[in-house]
Design a protein around this motif. Structure first.
Motif, PDB file in Angstrom:
ATOM      1  N   TYR A  55      12.218   1.472   5.605  1.00  0.00           N
ATOM      2  CA  TYR A  55      12.556   1.996   4.298  1.00  0.00           C
ATOM      3  C   TYR A  55      12.129   0.999   3.228  1.00  0.00           C
ATOM      4  N   SER A  59      15.256   1.496  -1.754  1.00  0.00           N
ATOM      5  CA  SER A  59      16.118   2.597  -1.303  1.00  0.00           C
ATOM      6  C   SER A  59      17.524   2.115  -0.941  1.00  0.00           C
ATOM      7  N   LYS A  61      18.462   1.374   1.943  1.00  0.00           N
ATOM      8  CA  LYS A  61      18.727   1.723   3.341  1.00  0.00           C
ATOM      9  C   LYS A  61      18.273   0.592   4.248  1.00  0.00           C
ATOM     10  N   LYS A  62      18.975   0.468   5.373  1.00  0.00           N
ATOM     11  CA  LYS A  62      18.638  -0.549   6.355  1.00  0.00           C
ATOM     12  C   LYS A  62      18.310   0.165   7.673  1.00  0.00           C
TER      13      LYS A  62
END
Length: 143
Positions: A55, A59, A61-62
């Motif tokens: 990602y 974002s 996100k991980k």
């Protein structure tokens, strides 16, 4: 014509006596150790093959949720078989394993088959792993 040599069966009788001294609890422990070893190897194989989401940093996100989701479940004996459970409770694990339709339903994302491939690899190496464990077990019990 070649000579066959001598054969002394007394060594076999001694070996038989040592084998008879092995009790069922030792055999059960050995079989359980074998099942745990195979479960650990399957776990390592499947985690290594599990893809990690990529990602953009923006974002937030991980990636790696699917990879971190794997765990070794129950190892139990049913009849004369040992059942090994490797589980992943992440809701999209089966979609990554077997493939899925795209969000717009116009395409197909192929599966990664991380568990399927890992199981096949384990089947290939299991005989050698079990042979080595058996050698070590018999060496310890019969010495």
């Amino acid at each position: 014509m070649a000579k066959m040599g001598r054969f002394d069966p007394s060594g076999l009788k001694e070996f038989q006596k040592k084998l008879e001294k092995i009790d069922q609890s030792q055999i059960d422990g050995f079989l359980e150790d074998c099942a745990k070893e195979l479960a650990a190897r399957l776990f390592r194989l499947v985690v290594k093959k599990t893809p990690t989401g990529q990602y953009p940093k923006s974002s937030g996100k991980k990636g790696g949720t699917l990879k971190r989701g794997w765990s070794i479940g129950n190892i139990r004996k049913e009849g004369s078989n040992y059942i090994i459970e490797i589980v992943n409770p992440v809701e999209y694990a089966s979609y990554v394993e077997y493939g899925h339709r795209t969000a717009n339903h116009k395409g197909w994302i192929s599966g990664k088959f991380m568990m399927t491939i890992s199981e096949n690899e384990l089947r290939d190496i299991a005989p050698k792993v079990l042979e080595n464990k058996l050698k070590n077990f018999l060496g310890g019990v019969l010495s």
